[in-house]
Design an enzyme around this catalytic site. Structure first.
Site, PDB file in Angstrom:
ATOM      1  N   GLU A 102       0.815  -1.218   0.000  1.00  0.00           N
ATOM      2  CA  GLU A 102       0.000   0.000   0.000  1.00  0.00           C
ATOM      3  C   GLU A 102       0.852   1.273   0.000  1.00  0.00           C
ATOM      4  O   GLU A 102       1.941   1.295   0.589  1.00  0.00           O
ATOM      5  CB  GLU A 102      -0.914  -0.016   1.226  1.00  0.00           C
ATOM      6  CG  GLU A 102      -1.922  -1.146   1.101  1.00  0.00           C
ATOM      7  CD  GLU A 102      -2.803  -1.320   2.324  1.00  0.00           C
ATOM      8  OE1 GLU A 102      -3.888  -1.876   2.150  1.00  0.00           O
ATOM      9  OE2 GLU A 102      -2.419  -0.899   3.425  1.00  0.00           O
ATOM     10  N   CYS A 115       3.280   8.498   1.475  1.00  0.00           N
ATOM     11  CA  CYS A 115       3.835   7.520   2.415  1.00  0.00           C
ATOM     12  C   CYS A 115       4.052   6.211   1.644  1.00  0.00           C
ATOM     13  O   CYS A 115       3.093   5.614   1.154  1.00  0.00           O
ATOM     14  CB  CYS A 115       2.838   7.352   3.560  1.00  0.00           C
ATOM     15  SG  CYS A 115       3.323   6.095   4.732  1.00  0.00           S
ATOM     16  N   CYS A 122       6.492  -7.139   7.703  1.00  0.00           N
ATOM     17  CA  CYS A 122       7.633  -6.673   8.506  1.00  0.00           C
ATOM     18  C   CYS A 122       7.968  -7.732   9.542  1.00  0.00           C
ATOM     19  O   CYS A 122       7.082  -8.291  10.180  1.00  0.00           O
ATOM     20  CB  CYS A 122       7.318  -5.345   9.184  1.00  0.00           C
ATOM     21  SG  CYS A 122       8.694  -4.712  10.145  1.00  0.00           S
ATOM     22  N   CYS A 126       6.359  -5.322  16.003  1.00  0.00           N
ATOM     23  CA  CYS A 126       5.929  -4.408  17.069  1.00  0.00           C
ATOM     24  C   CYS A 126       4.471  -4.741  17.397  1.00  0.00           C
ATOM     25  O   CYS A 126       3.661  -4.970  16.493  1.00  0.00           O
ATOM     26  CB  CYS A 126       6.063  -2.960  16.618  1.00  0.00           C
ATOM     27  SG  CYS A 126       7.744  -2.549  16.134  1.00  0.00           S
ATOM     28  N   CYS A 129       1.282  -2.782  15.851  1.00  0.00           N
ATOM     29  CA  CYS A 129       1.291  -2.446  14.413  1.00  0.00           C
ATOM     30  C   CYS A 129       0.699  -3.576  13.568  1.00  0.00           C
ATOM     31  O   CYS A 129       1.097  -4.736  13.713  1.00  0.00           O
ATOM     32  CB  CYS A 129       2.732  -2.164  13.998  1.00  0.00           C
ATOM     33  SG  CYS A 129       2.963  -1.992  12.213  1.00  0.00           S
ATOM     34  N   GLY A 178       6.648  -2.048   6.345  1.00  0.00           N
ATOM     35  CA  GLY A 178       8.020  -2.534   6.409  1.00  0.00           C
ATOM     36  C   GLY A 178       9.002  -1.628   7.106  1.00  0.00           C
ATOM     37  O   GLY A 178       8.706  -0.475   7.434  1.00  0.00           O
ATOM     38  N   GLU A 179      10.180  -2.173   7.342  1.00  0.00           N
ATOM     39  CA  GLU A 179      11.261  -1.446   8.003  1.00  0.00           C
ATOM     40  C   GLU A 179      12.326  -1.126   6.938  1.00  0.00           C
ATOM     41  O   GLU A 179      13.043  -2.018   6.473  1.00  0.00           O
ATOM     42  CB  GLU A 179      11.838  -2.335   9.125  1.00  0.00           C
ATOM     43  CG  GLU A 179      13.152  -1.873   9.688  1.00  0.00           C
ATOM     44  CD  GLU A 179      13.178  -0.427  10.163  1.00  0.00           C
ATOM     45  OE1 GLU A 179      12.281   0.000  10.917  1.00  0.00           O
ATOM     46  OE2 GLU A 179      14.118   0.291   9.771  1.00  0.00           O
ATOM     47  N   SER A 232      11.112   5.630  15.664  1.00  0.00           N
ATOM     48  CA  SER A 232       9.944   5.135  16.386  1.00  0.00           C
ATOM     49  C   SER A 232      10.401   4.753  17.793  1.00  0.00           C
ATOM     50  O   SER A 232      10.790   3.611  18.023  1.00  0.00           O
ATOM     51  CB  SER A 232       9.378   3.904  15.660  1.00  0.00           C
ATOM     52  OG  SER A 232       8.865   4.282  14.423  1.00  0.00           O
ATOM     53  N   HIS A 234       8.606   5.466  21.000  1.00  0.00           N
ATOM     54  CA  HIS A 234       7.375   4.906  21.558  1.00  0.00           C
ATOM     55  C   HIS A 234       7.410   4.501  23.028  1.00  0.00           C
ATOM     56  O   HIS A 234       6.404   3.990  23.562  1.00  0.00           O
ATOM     57  CB  HIS A 234       6.879   3.701  20.737  1.00  0.00           C
ATOM     58  CG  HIS A 234       6.626   4.001  19.303  1.00  0.00           C
ATOM     59  ND1 HIS A 234       6.128   5.194  18.852  1.00  0.00           N
ATOM     60  CD2 HIS A 234       6.805   3.248  18.185  1.00  0.00           C
ATOM     61  CE1 HIS A 234       6.017   5.175  17.534  1.00  0.00           C
ATOM     62  NE2 HIS A 234       6.432   4.009  17.113  1.00  0.00           N
ATOM     63  N   CYS A 354      -1.352   5.491  10.006  1.00  0.00           N
ATOM     64  CA  CYS A 354      -0.117   4.871  10.499  1.00  0.00           C
ATOM     65  C   CYS A 354      -0.402   3.530  11.136  1.00  0.00           C
ATOM     66  O   CYS A 354      -1.254   3.426  12.012  1.00  0.00           O
ATOM     67  CB  CYS A 354       0.492   5.721  11.606  1.00  0.00           C
ATOM     68  SG  CYS A 354       1.326   7.153  11.078  1.00  0.00           S
TER      69      CYS A 354
HETATM   70  N1  SAH Z   1       9.077   0.401  10.235  1.00  0.00           N
HETATM   71  C1  SAH Z   1       9.236   1.793  10.334  1.00  0.00           C
HETATM   72  C2  SAH Z   1       8.338   2.584   9.415  1.00  0.00           C
HETATM   73  C3  SAH Z   1       6.923   2.101   9.232  1.00  0.00           C
HETATM   74  S1  SAH Z   1       5.798   2.338  10.533  1.00  0.00           S
HETATM   75  C4  SAH Z   1       9.055   2.240  11.769  1.00  0.00           C
HETATM   76  O1  SAH Z   1       8.599   1.450  12.575  1.00  0.00           O
HETATM   77  O2  SAH Z   1       9.404   3.355  12.076  1.00  0.00           O
HETATM   78  C5  SAH Z   1       5.474   4.104  10.562  1.00  0.00           C
HETATM   79  C6  SAH Z   1       5.096   4.633  11.921  1.00  0.00           C
HETATM   80  O3  SAH Z   1       3.789   4.187  12.322  1.00  0.00           O
HETATM   81  C7  SAH Z   1       6.043   4.175  13.027  1.00  0.00           C
HETATM   82  O4  SAH Z   1       6.355   5.230  13.894  1.00  0.00           O
HETATM   83  C8  SAH Z   1       5.205   3.138  13.729  1.00  0.00           C
HETATM   84  O5  SAH Z   1       5.651   2.861  15.016  1.00  0.00           O
HETATM   85  C9  SAH Z   1       3.830   3.761  13.680  1.00  0.00           C
HETATM   86  N2  SAH Z   1       2.728   2.839  13.964  1.00  0.00           N
HETATM   87  C10 SAH Z   1       2.682   1.506  13.806  1.00  0.00           C
HETATM   88  N3  SAH Z   1       1.471   1.028  14.159  1.00  0.00           N
HETATM   89  C11 SAH Z   1       0.719   2.088  14.561  1.00  0.00           C
HETATM   90  C12 SAH Z   1      -0.634   2.241  14.982  1.00  0.00           C
HETATM   91  N4  SAH Z   1      -1.470   1.223  15.064  1.00  0.00           N
HETATM   92  N5  SAH Z   1      -1.062   3.484  15.285  1.00  0.00           N
HETATM   93  C13 SAH Z   1      -0.239   4.548  15.155  1.00  0.00           C
HETATM   94  N6  SAH Z   1       1.043   4.473  14.729  1.00  0.00           N
HETATM   95  C14 SAH Z   1       1.526   3.247  14.431  1.00  0.00           C
HETATM   96 FE1  SF4 Z   2       7.620  -3.088  11.382  1.00  0.00          FE
HETATM   97 FE2  SF4 Z   2       7.532  -0.429  11.807  1.00  0.00          FE
HETATM   98 FE3  SF4 Z   2       5.333  -1.959  12.157  1.00  0.00          FE
HETATM   99 FE4  SF4 Z   2       7.364  -2.178  13.867  1.00  0.00          FE
HETATM  100  S1  SF4 Z   2       6.086  -0.340  13.536  1.00  0.00           S
HETATM  101  S2  SF4 Z   2       6.256  -3.850  12.945  1.00  0.00           S
HETATM  102  S3  SF4 Z   2       9.098  -1.875  12.531  1.00  0.00           S
HETATM  103  S4  SF4 Z   2       6.413  -1.581  10.247  1.00  0.00           S
END
Ligand code: SAH
Ligand code: SF4
Length: 360
Positions: A102, A115, A122, A126, A129, A178-179, A232, A234, A354
């Site tokens: 996406e 984006c 991934c 986390c 996510c 993805g990362e 990230s 968090h 996000c």
């Molecule tokens: N993998 C990378 C980039 C993709 S995620 C990373 O983790 O940074 C992009 C952002 O969305 C990251 O800051 C991630 O922690 C955040 N994110 C993931 N799941 C989320 C959710 N359910 N609600 C809000 N932000 C979220």
């Molecule tokens: Fe992967 Fe980023 Fe989601 Fe963590 S927040 S699972 S690193 S996409």
């Protein structure tokens, strides 16, 4: 005249030219027995004139057009669905081979952010996510990363030509599926194409890579890539971060922040400031003492903080912090002199916000 290298290339599978930055394009045209400047011309057709049909590249002679047709293609990702949110956000679903990916267009009044995804799924898992819950399938190719941007720019141009009021894409954030730092080899070439004057020519301040904290990769790119970095984080301590982000058990907060300092020393993008992303999870990381801990952690790091209200995903017991808790958290950090903002929730009605991206 057809040289030996050209015949060798011709016998292989056709190459997607969206995989090439300028250097690779130069190597390619030299192999075809052509002059270096042809590489610049081809890049300009693809990225400045949005043209992917060799026949229309009218400053390339017909023999070169023929060679290109025989050895290469310019293939975009296949878009299988487009969804529009009530807030103007657009989500495109692409099919890459067998994987669904996406890409999200997020418009503001004058400019828009795109984006993009860097992997299918991934591996970092986390807990909050949706992409993390999918598990990992594969790294995207350079052409698949660049193809998302090319497609989006072209589509928005088409809409604008039909008098739709849509802002042009000025920012790229690698915050999709993805990362990015786990797909380092391809991401480095893709970033080169994003920034290069013969590529998309984006400003380095407007291209942001978000990472969950791959410390060795952050150290590796320091001094080699200069774009805006988002972390990230968090959590304000290792106990909570271990719980919600398994990568923290490998690279803890101290190691992560030290790699960020190292990156910033060698970067001028975004005025040498890192963005710290902090997802607000009710009763998990959103207490006042967490805000205090965070202020301590970040006191020597030039940063701006993005608080991200957690977006709901399926099969999760997390809840988003309520408005009061988010504003209290925010106000405390503001009072300590931090630049901080609460990220607007965009596209959640089409599962485009996000962390909601699953490819379907
Ligand atoms: N993998 C990378 C980039 C993709 S995620 C990373 O983790 O940074 C992009 C952002 O969305 C990251 O800051 C991630 O922690 C955040 N994110 C993931 N799941 C989320 C959710 N359910 N609600 C809000 N932000 C979220
Ligand atoms: Fe992967 Fe980023 Fe989601 Fe963590 S927040 S699972 S690193 S996409």
């Amino acid at each position: 005249m057809l040289n030996k290298q050209f015949l060798e290339i011709k016998s292989k599978k056709k190459i997607n030219l969206l995989n090439f930055n300028l250097q690779k394009m130069i190597n390619f045209v030299l192999q075809l027995g052509e002059k270096k400047f042809r590489a610049i011309q081809i890049m300009e057709w693809i990225y400045k004139k949005n043209c992917i049909n060799f026949k229309n590249m009218n400053n390339l002679n017909s023999s070169l057009q023929e060679k290109l047709k025989k050895t290469s293609i310019i293939q975009l990702p296949q878009c299988i669905n487009e969804l529009k949110s009530i807030d103007g956000t657009i989500k495109w679903n692409f099919l890459f081979n067998t994987e669904f990916i996406e890409t999200i267009y997020i418009p503001e009044k004058k400019r828009a952010t795109l984006c993009i995804s860097s992997q299918a799924g991934c591996v970092l898992g986390c807990k909050f996510c949706a992409t993390g819950k999918l598990g990992y399938t594969r790294n995207l190719l350079v052409s698949e990363i660049i193809g998302q941007i090319w497609y989006a720019i072209d589509k928005i141009n088409q809409y604008r030509n039909r008098n739709h009021i849509l802002s042009p894409i000025k920012n790229i954030v690698m915050m999709g599926m993805g990362e990015p730092l786990l797909n380092l080899k391809n991401i480095i070439i893709a970033i080169d194409i994003m920034l290069h004057k013969y590529g998309f020519n984006f400003s380095k301040n407007k291209v942001t890579l978000s990472t969950a904290g791959l410390v060795p990769a952050i150290n590796k790119i320091a001094g080699k890539i200069d774009i805006s970095l988002a972390i990230s984080l968090h959590a304000s301590n290792d106990y909570i971060r271990n719980m919600i982000m398994p990568i923290n058990k490998r690279y803890n907060i101290k190691m992560l922040l030290s790699s960020v300092r190292n990156y910033l020393k060698k970067s001028t993008a975004n005025r040498g400031v890192v963005t710290i992303e902090y997802v607000m999870l009710l009763y998990v990381n959103d207490y006042k003492h967490h805000a205090k801990e965070l202020a301590c952690l970040l006191k020597n790091i030039p940063c701006k903080i993005n608080l991200i209200p957690w977006n709901t995903i399926k099969n999760s017991s997390y809840k988003c912090s309520n408005y009061n808790r988010i504003t209290t958290f925010c106000e405390y950090l503001k009072s300590k002199g931090f630049v901080i903002m609460i990220r607007k929730n965009r596209g959640s009605d089409i599962q485009a916000a996000c962390g909601q991206l699953t490819g379907i």
